[in-house]
Design a protein around this motif. Structure first.
Motif, PDB file in Angstrom:
ATOM      1  N   ILE A  70     -12.603  16.373   6.943  1.00 55.59           N
ATOM      2  CA  ILE A  70     -11.988  17.261   5.956  1.00 55.59           C
ATOM      3  C   ILE A  70     -10.502  17.441   6.257  1.00 55.59           C
ATOM      4  O   ILE A  70      -9.663  17.438   5.350  1.00 55.59           O
ATOM      5  CB  ILE A  70     -12.706  18.619   5.945  1.00 55.59           C
ATOM      6  CG1 ILE A  70     -14.179  18.446   5.573  1.00 55.59           C
ATOM      7  CG2 ILE A  70     -12.038  19.568   4.950  1.00 55.59           C
ATOM      8  CD1 ILE A  70     -15.005  19.714   5.684  1.00 55.59           C
ATOM      9  N   LEU A  71     -10.178  17.574   7.535  1.00 57.39           N
ATOM     10  CA  LEU A  71      -8.789  17.761   7.939  1.00 57.39           C
ATOM     11  C   LEU A  71      -7.931  16.566   7.541  1.00 57.39           C
ATOM     12  O   LEU A  71      -6.742  16.712   7.265  1.00 57.39           O
ATOM     13  CB  LEU A  71      -8.714  17.977   9.454  1.00 57.39           C
ATOM     14  CG  LEU A  71      -7.449  18.603  10.040  1.00 57.39           C
ATOM     15  CD1 LEU A  71      -7.223  19.979   9.454  1.00 57.39           C
ATOM     16  CD2 LEU A  71      -7.547  18.680  11.552  1.00 57.39           C
ATOM     17  N   SER A  72      -8.529  15.381   7.493  1.00 61.16           N
ATOM     18  CA  SER A  72      -7.787  14.169   7.131  1.00 61.16           C
ATOM     19  C   SER A  72      -7.428  14.121   5.657  1.00 61.16           C
ATOM     20  O   SER A  72      -6.518  13.376   5.267  1.00 61.16           O
ATOM     21  CB  SER A  72      -8.619  12.926   7.476  1.00 61.16           C
ATOM     22  OG  SER A  72      -8.895  12.855   8.852  1.00 61.16           O
ATOM     23  N   MET A  73      -8.136  14.914   4.835  1.00 63.18           N
ATOM     24  CA  MET A  73      -7.932  14.799   3.386  1.00 63.18           C
ATOM     25  C   MET A  73      -7.577  16.108   2.706  1.00 63.18           C
ATOM     26  O   MET A  73      -6.606  16.178   1.955  1.00 63.18           O
ATOM     27  CB  MET A  73      -9.208  14.210   2.746  1.00 63.18           C
ATOM     28  CG  MET A  73      -9.504  12.785   3.165  1.00 63.18           C
ATOM     29  SD  MET A  73     -11.075  12.200   2.496  1.00 63.18           S
ATOM     30  CE  MET A  73     -12.227  13.175   3.480  1.00 63.18           C
TER      31      MET A  73
ATOM     32  N   MET B 263       0.854  -1.192   0.000  1.00 65.02           N
ATOM     33  CA  MET B 263       0.000   0.000   0.000  1.00 65.02           C
ATOM     34  C   MET B 263       0.888   1.239   0.000  1.00 65.02           C
ATOM     35  O   MET B 263       1.388   1.665   1.044  1.00 65.02           O
ATOM     36  CB  MET B 263      -0.923  -0.015   1.225  1.00 65.02           C
ATOM     37  CG  MET B 263      -1.781  -1.263   1.306  1.00 65.02           C
ATOM     38  SD  MET B 263      -2.654  -1.456   2.892  1.00 65.02           S
ATOM     39  CE  MET B 263      -3.903  -0.212   2.739  1.00 65.02           C
ATOM     40  N   TRP B 264       1.106   1.814  -1.204  1.00 65.75           N
ATOM     41  CA  TRP B 264       2.008   2.967  -1.293  1.00 65.75           C
ATOM     42  C   TRP B 264       1.389   4.231  -0.697  1.00 65.75           C
ATOM     43  O   TRP B 264       2.079   5.211  -0.469  1.00 65.75           O
ATOM     44  CB  TRP B 264       2.414   3.207  -2.745  1.00 65.75           C
ATOM     45  CG  TRP B 264       1.273   3.447  -3.694  1.00 65.75           C
ATOM     46  CD1 TRP B 264       0.691   4.644  -3.982  1.00 65.75           C
ATOM     47  CD2 TRP B 264       0.604   2.469  -4.484  1.00 65.75           C
ATOM     48  NE1 TRP B 264      -0.309   4.480  -4.907  1.00 65.75           N
ATOM     49  CE2 TRP B 264      -0.391   3.145  -5.243  1.00 65.75           C
ATOM     50  CE3 TRP B 264       0.737   1.078  -4.651  1.00 65.75           C
ATOM     51  CZ2 TRP B 264      -1.238   2.487  -6.130  1.00 65.75           C
ATOM     52  CZ3 TRP B 264      -0.104   0.444  -5.544  1.00 65.75           C
ATOM     53  CH2 TRP B 264      -1.079   1.138  -6.267  1.00 65.75           C
ATOM     54  N   TRP B 265       0.081   4.221  -0.423  1.00 64.26           N
ATOM     55  CA  TRP B 265      -0.564   5.374   0.213  1.00 64.26           C
ATOM     56  C   TRP B 265      -0.674   5.208   1.733  1.00 64.26           C
ATOM     57  O   TRP B 265      -1.318   6.008   2.395  1.00 64.26           O
ATOM     58  CB  TRP B 265      -1.964   5.588  -0.360  1.00 64.26           C
ATOM     59  CG  TRP B 265      -1.945   6.397  -1.624  1.00 64.26           C
ATOM     60  CD1 TRP B 265      -0.970   7.235  -2.046  1.00 64.26           C
ATOM     61  CD2 TRP B 265      -2.970   6.444  -2.620  1.00 64.26           C
ATOM     62  NE1 TRP B 265      -1.306   7.810  -3.243  1.00 64.26           N
ATOM     63  CE2 TRP B 265      -2.530   7.339  -3.627  1.00 64.26           C
ATOM     64  CE3 TRP B 265      -4.208   5.830  -2.769  1.00 64.26           C
ATOM     65  CZ2 TRP B 265      -3.287   7.639  -4.751  1.00 64.26           C
ATOM     66  CZ3 TRP B 265      -4.962   6.120  -3.885  1.00 64.26           C
ATOM     67  CH2 TRP B 265      -4.509   7.009  -4.866  1.00 64.26           C
ATOM     68  N   PHE B 266      -0.027   4.178   2.274  1.00 66.44           N
ATOM     69  CA  PHE B 266      -0.077   3.989   3.724  1.00 66.44           C
ATOM     70  C   PHE B 266       0.975   4.875   4.384  1.00 66.44           C
ATOM     71  O   PHE B 266       2.089   5.018   3.897  1.00 66.44           O
ATOM     72  CB  PHE B 266       0.187   2.529   4.087  1.00 66.44           C
ATOM     73  CG  PHE B 266       0.151   2.260   5.569  1.00 66.44           C
ATOM     74  CD1 PHE B 266      -1.045   1.997   6.204  1.00 66.44           C
ATOM     75  CD2 PHE B 266       1.324   2.301   6.330  1.00 66.44           C
ATOM     76  CE1 PHE B 266      -1.091   1.759   7.570  1.00 66.44           C
ATOM     77  CE2 PHE B 266       1.286   2.067   7.690  1.00 66.44           C
ATOM     78  CZ  PHE B 266       0.086   1.797   8.310  1.00 66.44           C
ATOM     79  N   GLY B 267       0.605   5.483   5.524  1.00 66.17           N
ATOM     80  CA  GLY B 267       1.585   6.271   6.267  1.00 66.17           C
ATOM     81  C   GLY B 267       0.944   7.450   6.955  1.00 66.17           C
ATOM     82  O   GLY B 267      -0.188   7.830   6.677  1.00 66.17           O
TER      83      GLY B 267
ATOM     84  N   SER C 182      -0.115  10.539   4.656  1.00 67.67           N
ATOM     85  CA  SER C 182      -0.943  10.276   3.480  1.00 67.67           C
ATOM     86  C   SER C 182      -2.357  10.796   3.684  1.00 67.67           C
ATOM     87  O   SER C 182      -3.065  10.351   4.592  1.00 67.67           O
ATOM     88  CB  SER C 182      -0.978   8.769   3.183  1.00 67.67           C
ATOM     89  OG  SER C 182      -1.893   8.498   2.142  1.00 67.67           O
ATOM     90  N   ASN C 183      -2.786  11.738   2.826  1.00 67.90           N
ATOM     91  CA  ASN C 183      -4.159  12.232   2.882  1.00 67.90           C
ATOM     92  C   ASN C 183      -5.138  11.261   2.242  1.00 67.90           C
ATOM     93  O   ASN C 183      -6.350  11.386   2.426  1.00 67.90           O
ATOM     94  CB  ASN C 183      -4.261  13.582   2.172  1.00 67.90           C
ATOM     95  CG  ASN C 183      -3.501  14.670   2.890  1.00 67.90           C
ATOM     96  OD1 ASN C 183      -3.430  14.675   4.110  1.00 67.90           O
ATOM     97  ND2 ASN C 183      -2.896  15.575   2.142  1.00 67.90           N
ATOM     98  N   GLU C 184      -4.607  10.316   1.483  1.00 74.48           N
ATOM     99  CA  GLU C 184      -5.471   9.360   0.789  1.00 74.48           C
ATOM    100  C   GLU C 184      -5.913   8.202   1.679  1.00 74.48           C
ATOM    101  O   GLU C 184      -6.917   7.544   1.387  1.00 74.48           O
ATOM    102  CB  GLU C 184      -4.738   8.779  -0.443  1.00 74.48           C
ATOM    103  CG  GLU C 184      -4.577   9.723  -1.608  1.00 74.48           C
ATOM    104  CD  GLU C 184      -3.452  10.734  -1.412  1.00 74.48           C
ATOM    105  OE1 GLU C 184      -2.631  10.528  -0.489  1.00 74.48           O
ATOM    106  OE2 GLU C 184      -3.398  11.712  -2.174  1.00 74.48           O
ATOM    107  N   TYR C 185      -5.174   7.960   2.764  1.00 69.08           N
ATOM    108  CA  TYR C 185      -5.455   6.742   3.520  1.00 69.08           C
ATOM    109  C   TYR C 185      -6.798   6.790   4.237  1.00 69.08           C
ATOM    110  O   TYR C 185      -7.395   5.737   4.495  1.00 69.08           O
ATOM    111  CB  TYR C 185      -4.334   6.448   4.530  1.00 69.08           C
ATOM    112  CG  TYR C 185      -4.392   5.029   5.041  1.00 69.08           C
ATOM    113  CD1 TYR C 185      -4.060   3.975   4.193  1.00 69.08           C
ATOM    114  CD2 TYR C 185      -4.814   4.734   6.327  1.00 69.08           C
ATOM    115  CE1 TYR C 185      -4.135   2.664   4.633  1.00 69.08           C
ATOM    116  CE2 TYR C 185      -4.887   3.427   6.774  1.00 69.08           C
ATOM    117  CZ  TYR C 185      -4.549   2.394   5.920  1.00 69.08           C
ATOM    118  OH  TYR C 185      -4.638   1.093   6.344  1.00 69.08           O
TER     119      TYR C 185
END
Length: 446
Positions: free
Chosen positions: A210-213, A92-96, A99-102
């Motif tokens: 919203i803050l997460s993304m 999962m390259w968006w893990f971390g 990452s706003n995508e996770y």
């Protein structure tokens, strides 16, 4: 689909009235259609984000199949890699942590469990939760100005770009839904002062989503929203003398609170630190312009950025035009751009018609004296400038700008209604009188 529509018909009577009930099912339907259509377009032509979200969600789904504790940890993790989930996070390259995508992947992973990992069902569930926020946004606007409830339905639900890009398995969908709930909680809790605890909880959850993304949505929305609350508070003071004394005080406090909120929100994401906003905007715009060179001329150039706030300010007028009124019809290079161009043309026509019929001075007076119009236009203009400068690509811009579109168009419809009502009454003070007219009392919304 059957389950969703059965639930929708069951709850419809409790969340609508005789004026809005006709829009509930059609609005839900266009959200679902938009989610499915976006999936078809990405799966057959574009590839990209929605497919990657699905692949990551599939990994979480299979992790639940291997071990419920591993799947649960992937959904709830704070970003730490433990031995139990390492075999999954390696794929999962968006893990971390950064990452706003996770956050999208977490939600999609839970929905994958409910759908046997079926993309279309996951996308439809995204549309449903987004619709909940859009519906409370519509009901809030309709309660503020019920005379234009038909036009407001168009502004919130039936703009093609909004229900297409803001419905499927993307960050934009969750952000649109959360923004609708945030707008509702401000009005219900801070202005009407009803269900304050519930509104505080819902509002905090919306802010967290919203803050997460996309923290920049909060940067644009919170200051005018807080100013909206203070303006509404002063407008309810009956004594003219006390109101004129209190207004500067409320305004000063509101600006200070709004400024504090801006600083605190920007501090939560280093990319949006006040000292770095200009540089980040330049970096994003340069990247997207480079991408656009490969996408059949979908890029635009509003001037050279130097990476400073001053440089951004110089480009603000061009950015405002490009975000609200472009692409022009002759700039459309594909069907999605053509839809965006038609919407932009409608924005141009409606804006010019209001300015022509009402006049610039009366328009500015109405905006400055009607708190909800101040919110709509300040948020829309600030957001338009920010995305217009940082996009550099019409294909990206049409996605970035959808949070402002319901607010700008709703603001235009409310402005048109208020100014024409005031014009018919023949005095400037009727900007506020029109909101409390007998007609509004008869058509008030619960």
């Amino acid at each position: 689909m059957a389950i969703i529509y059965i639930i929708a018909y069951q709850i419809r009577s409790s969340v609508t009235n005789k004026y809005t009930v006709r829009y509930f099912i059609p609005a839900l339907t266009v959200k679902i259609i938009g989610a499915i259509a976006l999936g078809i377009l990405y799966h057959t032509l574009y590839g990209g984000d929605t497919n990657n979200y699905y692949r990551h969600a599939s990994i979480i789904y299979h992790a639940f199949g291997d071990s419920f504790s591993a799947g649960f940890e992937l959904v709830t993790t704070s970003g730490d890699v433990t031995p139990a989930i390492k075999q999954y996070t390696d794929r999962m390259w968006w893990f971390g942590r950064g990452s706003n995508e996770y956050f999208v992947i977490r939600v999609a992973g839970v929905f994958a469990l409910l759908s046997f990992n079926t993309y279309t069902v996951i996308a439809v569930l995204f549309a449903v939760i987004t619709f909940s926020g859009m519906w409370v946004m519509y009901m809030t606007f309709a309660k503020i100005r019920p005379q234009v409830y038909k036009e407001l339905a168009i502004a919130v639900f039936f703009l093609p770009s909004v229900f297409f890009w803001g419905s499927g398995l993307l960050k934009d969908s969750l952000c649109m839904g959360a923004l609708g709930w945030l707008f509702y909680t401000f009005y219900r809790g801070a202005i009407e002062r009803r269900n304050i605890l519930r509104c505080a909880i819902l509002g905090s959850a919306a802010v967290a989503v919203i803050l997460s993304m996309k923290v920049y949505i909060l940067l644009a929305f919170m200051p005018p929203a807080l100013l909206w609350v203070f303006n509404e508070s002063t407008s309810k003071i009956k004594s003219t003398v006390v109101r004129w004394i209190a207004k500067p005080i409320f305004l000063s406090v509101g600006l200070m609170v709004a400024g504090y909120a801006f600083v605190q929100i920007s501090a939560a994401d280093a990319r949006f630190n006040i000292d770095k906003i200009g540089a980040q905007s330049k970096l994003t715009a340069d990247y997207l312009q480079g991408v656009s060179n490969k996408e059949q001329g979908s890029g635009y150039n509003i001037g050279e950025q130097d990476g400073t706030l001053g440089g951004m300010a110089k480009l603000a007028p061009q950015a405002l035009v490009v975000a609200l009124f472009r692409p022009f019809i002759w700039e459309a290079r594909n069907p999605t751009m053509a839809l965006s161009a038609l919407e932009a043309s409608y924005f141009i026509i409606l804006t010019l018609r209001i300015l022509w019929r009402v006049g610039i001075l009366k328009t500015l007076t109405a905006i400055s004296t009607t708190p909800v119009l101040t919110l709509c236009f300040v948020f829309s203009l600030v957001f338009a400038i920010s995305v217009g400068i940082s996009s550099g690509n019409f294909g990206t811009l049409v996605r970035y700008k959808i949070p402002l579109m319901p607010f700008y168009l709703s603001g235009l419809y409310i402005l048109q209604s208020i100014t024409l009502s005031a014009k018919s009454l023949g005095n400037r003070s009727s900007f506020r009188v029109a909101d409390n007219s007998p007609q509004m009392a008869r058509t008030s919304f619960n």
